[in-house]
Design a protein around this motif. Structure first.
Motif, short mmCIF file in Angstrom:
data_model
loop_
_atom_site.label_atom_id
_atom_site.label_comp_id
_atom_site.label_asym_id
_atom_site.label_seq_id
_atom_site.Cartn_x
_atom_site.Cartn_y
_atom_site.Cartn_z
N LEU A 180 3.49 7.60 6.05
CA LEU A 180 4.63 7.31 6.85
C LEU A 180 4.56 7.13 8.41
CD1 LEU A 180 7.23 9.59 4.58
CD2 LEU A 180 6.50 7.02 4.46
N ARG A 181 3.44 7.73 8.70
CA ARG A 181 3.17 7.54 10.31
C ARG A 181 1.89 6.67 10.70
NH1 ARG A 181 3.73 12.28 14.58
NH2 ARG A 181 1.76 13.05 14.01
N THR A 182 0.83 7.54 10.29
CA THR A 182 -0.54 6.79 10.79
C THR A 182 -0.72 5.33 10.19
OG1 THR A 182 -1.57 9.24 10.54
CG2 THR A 182 -3.13 7.34 10.78
N HIS A 183 -0.40 5.12 9.04
CA HIS A 183 -0.62 3.83 8.54
C HIS A 183 0.81 3.12 8.07
CE1 HIS A 183 -5.04 4.35 8.10
NE2 HIS A 183 -4.73 5.77 7.69
N ASN A 184 1.66 3.47 8.68
CA ASN A 184 3.19 2.98 8.65
C ASN A 184 3.17 1.53 8.76
OD1 ASN A 184 6.50 3.06 9.38
ND2 ASN A 184 5.60 3.65 7.19
N GLY A 185 2.29 1.03 9.58
CA GLY A 185 2.52 -0.60 9.85
C GLY A 185 1.84 -1.22 8.79
N SER A 186 0.95 -0.70 7.89
CA SER A 186 0.39 -1.57 6.96
C SER A 186 1.15 -1.12 5.54
CB SER A 186 -1.19 -1.12 6.68
OG SER A 186 -1.82 -1.53 8.05
N ILE A 187 1.68 0.19 5.32
CA ILE A 187 2.25 0.52 3.91
C ILE A 187 3.81 0.47 4.42
CG2 ILE A 187 2.40 2.18 2.29
CD1 ILE A 187 -0.14 3.36 3.27
N THR A 188 4.46 -0.63 4.37
CA THR A 188 5.66 -0.65 4.69
C THR A 188 6.69 -1.71 3.93
OG1 THR A 188 7.58 -0.87 6.88
CG2 THR A 188 5.54 -2.43 6.53
N GLY A 189 5.98 -2.61 2.98
CA GLY A 189 6.51 -3.34 2.21
C GLY A 189 7.19 -2.61 1.04
N ARG A 190 7.82 -3.42 0.24
CA ARG A 190 8.65 -2.98 -0.77
C ARG A 190 8.77 -3.72 -2.02
NH1 ARG A 190 12.96 1.27 0.72
NH2 ARG A 190 11.12 2.30 1.19
N ASN A 191 8.62 -3.45 -3.25
CA ASN A 191 8.41 -4.06 -4.38
C ASN A 191 9.95 -3.72 -4.87
OD1 ASN A 191 6.02 -5.26 -4.71
ND2 ASN A 191 5.27 -3.38 -5.56
#
Length: 491
Positions: free
Chosen positions: A89-100
């Motif tokens: 939710l912070r370190t990699h949030n730019g890459s883990i921010t989509g949603r199915n």
């Protein structure tokens, strides 16, 4: 017969090949550990429960705070510790921010315009900005003071008239929030019959939203809607759409409201055409307004119901809270937003409620780009679920994690924003943090305090004898399986 045997043999070969391929992929990608998946269904049996947040927490105890599951054809990574959540939710949030979007969300075409599931692109950001600036900013929320007070006074009136029979606490809170949201969005008051109807619509919609659905696990079958979940959601969404359409048409035909509510803003944007990647047509308006309404009238009343259930089982805590309310508020009948900072014990009760009973226990995000977390590769297209429920109840983080102890929040300052305290983030964190957080943090305190001020609450005699049912029911949010009923009398 021979044709049938050939077909069955071919199917078995495909299944075994698929299974072998999944195992090879897991080895090659260095995925986090997890239970061995079965062919086709993967680990569905491992989480086959009406309460997946609990099933996933049990699995994490065995496989670790970052684990891999295969649910049908989907690769799912589950984060169950503050450290793992921080990475997601912070370190990699730019890459883990989509949603199915769950297939149910496609009912009535809702997913195509829902701010909850839109891809992390300009359109979603623009819609969030509309809500943040024109409904949920501090200035706008301060301007809602008359509407909030009107909703609280009406709720207190209904409570006062219900002393002859048990009060359904969650329904009282729902009616207050429905009243407030309709005033905020449309500057109009919803009639009693419609509020009652929407109570049923909202409850059904949030249950359908996360009903275990074969269409989500096997997208190739989604077109058939085998369980009818999408059709059921379309019926519920359609009714809310109908009511919003009536407000839009009324505003288009009639005079100005005299204020400048959210609908005014959206209609003005619609008249200006395509603004900042948002085509503010009717479909966009009603999906966005439906999202805001359903989220507010489900999450906040649900949390109030849990808070009241805990307080009714902890008389000393209830007594301490009421003493502070009376000391600070004096002769005031309702808690106002300006009172919250002077009510630290009320704040502690709200936080402890949200810790024990995460409104949204599982936060799913889609991986847009491959990332590495704790030495493991998280592949593009997979889903990463942060199990807030497991984090909030971790014995490694919290002392006596299953006990309701508001005092734990009096000694240390915890924030709702999820920027530092990844052991406590009831509204998630990062780019997908709950849009309604500013409204929720105000209304949870105002509603709960106003229900307690000047009223004495007890459980029905039969419930006191047999014990209160604290079992959970998970839909879009986590609510009480048995609606809480309590006896009330004025002080």
């Amino acid at each position: 017969m021979a044709f049938f045997l050939v077909c069955m043999s071919s199917l078995l070969l495909i299944l075994l090949s698929s299974y072998a391929y999944q195992m090879l992929q897991a080895t090659r990608h260095h995925l986090p550990p997890g239970p061995v998946p079965l062919p086709v269904i993967g680990n569905l049996l491992d989480v086959a429960s009406r309460l997946p947040h609990r099933s996933l927490a049990r699995l994490a105890e065995r496989y670790g705070p970052l684990m891999t599951l295969r649910l049908g054809s989907a690769v799912v990574i589950v984060a169950s510790s503050p450290a793992a959540a921080r990475e997601v939710l912070r370190t990699h949030n730019g890459s883990i921010t989509g949603r199915n979007a769950p297939d149910a969300w496609n009912g009535a075409g809702h997913a195509a315009n829902s701010v909850f599931v839109l891809p992390p692109r300009r359109r979603r950001r623009a819609l969030r900005r509309v809500g943040a600036e024109h409904l949920l900013s501090p200035r706008r929320l301060d301007g809602l003071h008359p509407a909030v007070r009107a909703a609280m006074l009406e709720m207190r009136r209904r409570v006062s008239e219900s002393t002859a029979a048990p009060v359904e606490v969650g329904r009282m809170a729902f009616e207050a929030m429905a009243d407030l949201m309709w005033r905020a969005m449309f500057s109009s008051v919803m009639d009693v019959a419609t509020v009652g109807e929407l109570h049923g619509v909202a409850r059904e919609a949030v249950l359908l939203a996360l009903t275990p659905n074969v269409s989500d696990f096997f997208p190739a079958l989604a077109a058939f809607d085998l369980q009818g979940v999408r059709r059921g959601m379309a019926r519920q969404m359609g009714r809310v759409y109908e009511l919003i359409d009536q407000e839009i048409d009324k505003r288009r035909r009639g005079p100005e409201t005299g204020g400048h509510d959210l609908l005014d803003v959206m209609l003005e944007t619609s008249d200006q055409g395509n603004i900042d990647a948002v085509v503010m047509n009717r479909d966009t308006m009603r999906a966005f307004l439906t999202d805001l309404f359903l989220a507010a009238v489900d999450t906040i009343p649900g949390a109030i119901e849990w808070a009241m259930a805990e307080l009714l089982q902890n008389p000393k805590t209830m007594k301490n809270l009421k003493e502070q309310l009376n000391s600070v508020l004096g002769s005031k009948t309702c808690v106002e937003c300006s009172d919250i900072d002077d009510l630290p014990y009320l704040q502690a009760v709200v936080k402890e409620t949200l810790r024990l009973h995460a409104v949204v226990p599982l936060v799913p995000n889609k991986v847009e780009n491959v990332v590495e977390i704790h030495g493991h590769t998280i592949p593009k297209g997979s889903t990463v679920i942060v199990n807030l429920w497991a984090i909030h109840r971790s014995a490694e983080v919290w002392t006596d994690p299953s006990k309701f102890i508001p005092e734990r929040f009096l000694g240390k300052e915890f924030h709702f924003q999820g920027t530092e305290d990844f052991e406590f983030m009831p509204f998630s964190a990062g780019r997908r943090i709950c849009l309604g957080l500013p409204l929720a943090t105000r209304m949870l305190h105002v509603l709960l305090g106003s229900l307690l001020k000047d009223f004495e609450w007890t459980l029905p005699e039969q419930v006191m004898k047999n014990g209160l049912d604290m079992s959970e029911k998970l839909g879009l949010t986590m609510s009480m399986a048995t609606p809480l009923q309590a006896i009330v009398k004025g002080m």
